[in-house]
Design a protein around this motif. Structure first.
Motif, PDB file in Angstrom:
ATOM      1  N   THR A 164       0.803  -1.224   0.000  1.00 50.44           N
ATOM      2  CA  THR A 164       0.000   0.000   0.000  1.00 50.44           C
ATOM      3  C   THR A 164       0.836   1.274   0.000  1.00 50.44           C
ATOM      4  OG1 THR A 164      -0.141  -0.134   2.425  1.00 50.44           O
ATOM      5  CG2 THR A 164      -1.943  -1.107   1.165  1.00 50.44           C
ATOM      6  N   ARG A 165       2.159   1.142   0.055  1.00 48.93           N
ATOM      7  CA  ARG A 165       3.010   2.340   0.026  1.00 48.93           C
ATOM      8  C   ARG A 165       3.346   2.687  -1.411  1.00 48.93           C
ATOM      9  NH1 ARG A 165       8.749   2.946   1.346  1.00 48.93           N
ATOM     10  NH2 ARG A 165       8.732   0.832   2.182  1.00 48.93           N
ATOM     11  N   PRO A 166       2.886   3.840  -1.888  1.00 48.45           N
ATOM     12  CA  PRO A 166       3.057   4.156  -3.308  1.00 48.45           C
ATOM     13  C   PRO A 166       4.494   4.521  -3.650  1.00 48.45           C
ATOM     14  CG  PRO A 166       2.042   6.001  -2.165  1.00 48.45           C
ATOM     15  CD  PRO A 166       2.133   4.882  -1.167  1.00 48.45           C
ATOM     16  N   PHE A 167       4.819   4.356  -4.922  1.00 45.05           N
ATOM     17  CA  PHE A 167       6.061   4.883  -5.458  1.00 45.05           C
ATOM     18  C   PHE A 167       5.812   6.308  -5.956  1.00 45.05           C
ATOM     19  CE2 PHE A 167       6.835   0.357  -5.688  1.00 45.05           C
ATOM     20  CZ  PHE A 167       8.193   0.248  -5.388  1.00 45.05           C
ATOM     21  N   ALA A 168       6.888   7.011  -6.216  1.00 39.74           N
ATOM     22  CA  ALA A 168       6.820   8.312  -6.875  1.00 39.74           C
ATOM     23  C   ALA A 168       7.348   8.107  -8.292  1.00 39.74           C
ATOM     24  CB  ALA A 168       7.650   9.356  -6.131  1.00 39.74           C
ATOM     25  N   PRO A 169       6.469   7.767  -9.245  1.00 41.70           N
ATOM     26  CA  PRO A 169       6.933   7.381 -10.583  1.00 41.70           C
ATOM     27  C   PRO A 169       7.784   8.438 -11.261  1.00 41.70           C
ATOM     28  CG  PRO A 169       4.609   6.844 -10.306  1.00 41.70           C
ATOM     29  CD  PRO A 169       5.005   7.680  -9.125  1.00 41.70           C
ATOM     30  N   GLU A 170       7.495   9.701 -10.982  1.00 41.84           N
ATOM     31  CA  GLU A 170       8.233  10.769 -11.647  1.00 41.84           C
ATOM     32  C   GLU A 170       9.647  10.928 -11.093  1.00 41.84           C
ATOM     33  OE1 GLU A 170       6.286  12.274  -8.016  1.00 41.84           O
ATOM     34  OE2 GLU A 170       5.629  11.062  -9.738  1.00 41.84           O
ATOM     35  N   GLU A 171       9.947  10.237  -9.981  1.00 41.45           N
ATOM     36  CA  GLU A 171      11.284  10.327  -9.380  1.00 41.45           C
ATOM     37  C   GLU A 171      12.100   9.058  -9.623  1.00 41.45           C
ATOM     38  OE1 GLU A 171      10.914  11.273  -5.271  1.00 41.45           O
ATOM     39  OE2 GLU A 171       9.707  13.071  -5.604  1.00 41.45           O
ATOM     40  N   GLY A 172      11.502   7.879  -9.401  1.00 44.32           N
ATOM     41  CA  GLY A 172      12.227   6.638  -9.537  1.00 44.32           C
ATOM     42  C   GLY A 172      13.238   6.466  -8.404  1.00 44.32           C
ATOM     43  N   PRO A 173      13.858   5.283  -8.296  1.00 40.06           N
ATOM     44  CA  PRO A 173      13.538   4.090  -9.072  1.00 40.06           C
ATOM     45  C   PRO A 173      12.222   3.471  -8.620  1.00 40.06           C
ATOM     46  CG  PRO A 173      15.122   3.547  -7.373  1.00 40.06           C
ATOM     47  CD  PRO A 173      14.915   5.036  -7.290  1.00 40.06           C
ATOM     48  N   LEU A 174      11.732   2.511  -9.389  1.00 36.10           N
ATOM     49  CA  LEU A 174      10.422   1.931  -9.121  1.00 36.10           C
ATOM     50  C   LEU A 174      10.526   0.548  -8.499  1.00 36.10           C
ATOM     51  CD1 LEU A 174       8.578   3.142 -12.345  1.00 36.10           C
ATOM     52  CD2 LEU A 174       8.736   4.241 -10.099  1.00 36.10           C
ATOM     53  N   LEU A 175      11.595   0.328  -7.766  1.00 37.14           N
ATOM     54  CA  LEU A 175      11.790  -0.885  -6.980  1.00 37.14           C
ATOM     55  C   LEU A 175      12.477  -0.500  -5.682  1.00 37.14           C
ATOM     56  CD1 LEU A 175      12.786  -4.429  -7.921  1.00 37.14           C
ATOM     57  CD2 LEU A 175      14.276  -3.242  -6.319  1.00 37.14           C
ATOM     58  N   ARG A 176      12.096  -1.145  -4.590  1.00 39.50           N
ATOM     59  CA  ARG A 176      12.749  -0.950  -3.292  1.00 39.50           C
ATOM     60  C   ARG A 176      12.915  -2.320  -2.622  1.00 39.50           C
ATOM     61  NH1 ARG A 176       7.570   1.940  -2.497  1.00 39.50           N
ATOM     62  NH2 ARG A 176       6.094   0.483  -1.527  1.00 39.50           N
ATOM     63  N   ALA A 177      13.881  -2.402  -1.742  1.00 40.26           N
ATOM     64  CA  ALA A 177      14.198  -3.660  -1.063  1.00 40.26           C
ATOM     65  C   ALA A 177      14.135  -3.469   0.440  1.00 40.26           C
ATOM     66  CB  ALA A 177      15.583  -4.153  -1.475  1.00 40.26           C
ATOM     67  N   THR A 178      13.673  -4.511   1.125  1.00 39.87           N
ATOM     68  CA  THR A 178      13.654  -4.526   2.589  1.00 39.87           C
ATOM     69  C   THR A 178      14.254  -5.841   3.056  1.00 39.87           C
ATOM     70  OG1 THR A 178      11.645  -3.170   2.694  1.00 39.87           O
ATOM     71  CG2 THR A 178      12.209  -4.448   4.655  1.00 39.87           C
ATOM     72  N   LEU A 179      15.195  -5.767   3.971  1.00 40.30           N
ATOM     73  CA  LEU A 179      15.798  -6.960   4.549  1.00 40.30           C
ATOM     74  C   LEU A 179      15.403  -7.065   6.008  1.00 40.30           C
ATOM     75  CD1 LEU A 179      17.746  -9.385   4.433  1.00 40.30           C
ATOM     76  CD2 LEU A 179      19.592  -7.804   5.108  1.00 40.30           C
ATOM     77  N   LEU A 180      14.771  -8.178   6.371  1.00 39.01           N
ATOM     78  CA  LEU A 180      14.503  -8.510   7.766  1.00 39.01           C
ATOM     79  C   LEU A 180      15.617  -9.466   8.177  1.00 39.01           C
ATOM     80  CD1 LEU A 180      10.645  -9.109   7.560  1.00 39.01           C
ATOM     81  CD2 LEU A 180      11.893  -6.960   7.910  1.00 39.01           C
ATOM     82  N   GLN A 181      16.576  -8.938   8.927  1.00 40.31           N
ATOM     83  CA  GLN A 181      17.831  -9.648   9.160  1.00 40.31           C
ATOM     84  C   GLN A 181      17.832 -10.349  10.505  1.00 40.31           C
ATOM     85  OE1 GLN A 181      21.307  -7.120   9.165  1.00 40.31           O
ATOM     86  NE2 GLN A 181      22.526  -8.687   8.150  1.00 40.31           N
ATOM     87  N   GLY A 182      18.025 -11.667  10.461  1.00 39.89           N
ATOM     88  CA  GLY A 182      18.172 -12.449  11.673  1.00 39.89           C
ATOM     89  C   GLY A 182      19.594 -12.939  11.812  1.00 39.89           C
ATOM     90  N   VAL A 183      19.805 -13.862  12.721  1.00 37.54           N
ATOM     91  CA  VAL A 183      21.145 -14.425  12.910  1.00 37.54           C
ATOM     92  C   VAL A 183      21.469 -15.364  11.758  1.00 37.54           C
ATOM     93  CG1 VAL A 183      22.594 -15.809  14.419  1.00 37.54           C
ATOM     94  CG2 VAL A 183      20.940 -14.198  15.407  1.00 37.54           C
ATOM     95  N   GLU A 184      20.558 -16.281  11.473  1.00 37.16           N
ATOM     96  CA  GLU A 184      20.738 -17.213  10.361  1.00 37.16           C
ATOM     97  C   GLU A 184      19.585 -17.157   9.365  1.00 37.16           C
ATOM     98  OE1 GLU A 184      22.956 -19.531   9.077  1.00 37.16           O
ATOM     99  OE2 GLU A 184      24.389 -18.441  10.306  1.00 37.16           O
ATOM    100  N   ALA A 185      18.405 -16.766   9.805  1.00 41.68           N
ATOM    101  CA  ALA A 185      17.226 -16.712   8.934  1.00 41.68           C
ATOM    102  C   ALA A 185      16.905 -15.254   8.612  1.00 41.68           C
ATOM    103  CB  ALA A 185      16.033 -17.379   9.609  1.00 41.68           C
TER     104      ALA A 185
END
Length: 418
Positions: A96-117
């Motif tokens: 539900t979080r929109p991108f700003a197409p006129e700015e870019g980029p149109l991909l984002r990444a999120t890492l949920l970082q654990g010890v091993e998982a």
């Protein structure tokens, strides 16, 4: 990169102007993974795939085009992994979080970082890619993480319709617009909250589903559609037959000329199947009907009919009400089932291992079921609009679909044993 948006890209861009139309791939990983390694890998795949480094602008006549001038790196957000369910809440927010197409980029990444998982979320505007794009992107990212420097740049991808086979006729418009009698109205609800429900099948249940579906002359996709269709009928509680539609994205990559094998770009068509069902409709007959309709309507050049329909429609420069009417008429459905099939790549990348994969999209249907299979285990990710399906109803539908599927498998296995 500087080119006009193709028909599928243009339609998705128009739809995203009223509400986010995002796709999310969530990969569950085990093994060592640092934010520094991931940052370098994201930079590498952004150089490989041109559409990961674009914004969408409009020319003097309002026509959209991709532009790659001075687009920022892919945003990376890193959070401590709380528990096994943490990713679900992050995916709900990402949808539900929109991108700003006129700015870019149109991909984002999120890492949920654990010890091993860990869970790695890749969220992108649907106008630049589809589910198969996301799978290719994840494969490239995992390869780069295990062997830095392996990503090589690809030529900027052209729009899907530029690669259609020669000699295509015009789409059968009247056929595309036939809806079942009594089909309920479907409309996008701006600002609707989305929720996820997930379910994984064991490797044993997945193998049995594949085997029984073949025995019943249908497909796993047909069986899953049948399970959710009949659960929707049960939830409706009607004594009369109910008209329902299912939208199934159809992968066009191997049917284009030349085939598209590596590019991150949307290459799919939307195919509707239409059903009149009651709570007593036989499960495997419904599953066969789904498969037969898809085979009939996507045979030969039929698989390109929807794309040509969209191209013709956009050529009329529709206004916002016209766009909404078209979407409701040609694409509206009560259920979408998007099935990436089996993960066709390696599961082990150096010390990093892919355990599970979930895919989902913001989309238009009240209920969207994303399906993936990794390591022989099928995973379901059901996205529902809370305004159309409150949580308790969605839980009943998910549970009902599961019960319908299990009952069909057990009954068929028993019949075969006898």
């Amino acid at each position: 990169m500087n080119r006009s948006l193709g028909a599928a890209e243009h339609l998705l861009w128009r739809l995203s102007q009223t509400r986010p139309v995002n796709a999310v791939l969530c990969a569950s990983l085990t093994g060592p993974l640092s934010t520094e390694w991931l940052r370098d890998a994201l930079d590498a795949i952004q150089r490989r795939h041109a559409l990961l480094a674009v914004r969408i602008r409009t020319d003097g006549e309002g026509r959209p085009y991709f532009d790659s001038e001075a687009v920022a790196p892919i945003p990376l957000r890193c959070l401590p992994r709380r528990d096994e369910a943490h990713w679900v809440y992050e995916v709900e927010e990402a949808l539900t979080r929109p991108f700003a197409p006129e700015e870019g980029p149109l991909l984002r990444a999120t890492l949920l970082q654990g010890v091993e998982a860990h869970e790695l979320l890749l969220t992108f505007d649907h106008a630049i890619g589809d589910g198969m794009s996301a799978a290719l992107l994840l494969r490239d990212l995992l390869r780069e993480l295990s062997q830095p420097g392996t990503c090589q740049g690809l030529p900027p991808p052209v729009a899907c319709e530029e690669l259609l086979p020669p000699g295509l006729g015009r789409p059968p418009r009247a056929h595309l617009r036939v809806l079942p009698d009594g089909a309920p109205s479907v409309a996008a609800v701006p600002g609707s909250a989305v929720r996820l429900l997930t379910r994984d099948l064991s490797a044993e249940d997945t193998a049995r589903l594949v085997e029984v579906s073949r025995h019943e002359r249908t497909s796993v996709h047909g069986a899953l559609c049948a399970a959710f269709l009949l659960a929707l009928v049960d939830e409706a509680g009607s004594r009369d037959a109910v008209g329902l539609r299912v939208m199934s994205p159809v992968n066009l990559r191997e049917h284009l000329s030349p085939p598209v094998t590596e590019a991150f770009v949307p290459c799919f068509a939307r195919q509707l199947t239409r059903h009149r069902l009651s709570s007593t409709s036989p499960f495997w007959e419904v599953a066969r009907d789904v498969k037969q309709q898809l085979q009939r309507d996507t045979g030969g050049h039929g698989k390109f009919a929807h794309l040509l329909e969209v191209k013709d429609f956009l050529a009329t420069a529709p206004d916002a009400p016209g766009l909404q009417a078209f979407v409701k008429d040609v694409m509206g459905s009560e259920l979408t089932v998007t099935n990436l099939g089996r993960w066709g790549h390696a599961e082990q990348y150096g010390a990093l291992r892919l355990r599970r994969l979930h895919v989902t999209v913001s989309g238009l249907a009240p209920l969207i079921v994303g399906v993936t299979t990794v390591g022989g285990r099928l995973s379901l990710c059901s996205r529902f609009l809370e305004s159309a399906l409150p949580v308790q109803r969605a839980l009943r539908i998910q549970w009902g679909a599961w019960e319908r599927l299990q009952s069909a498998l057990q009954l068929t296995s028993t019949q075969r044993a006898l």
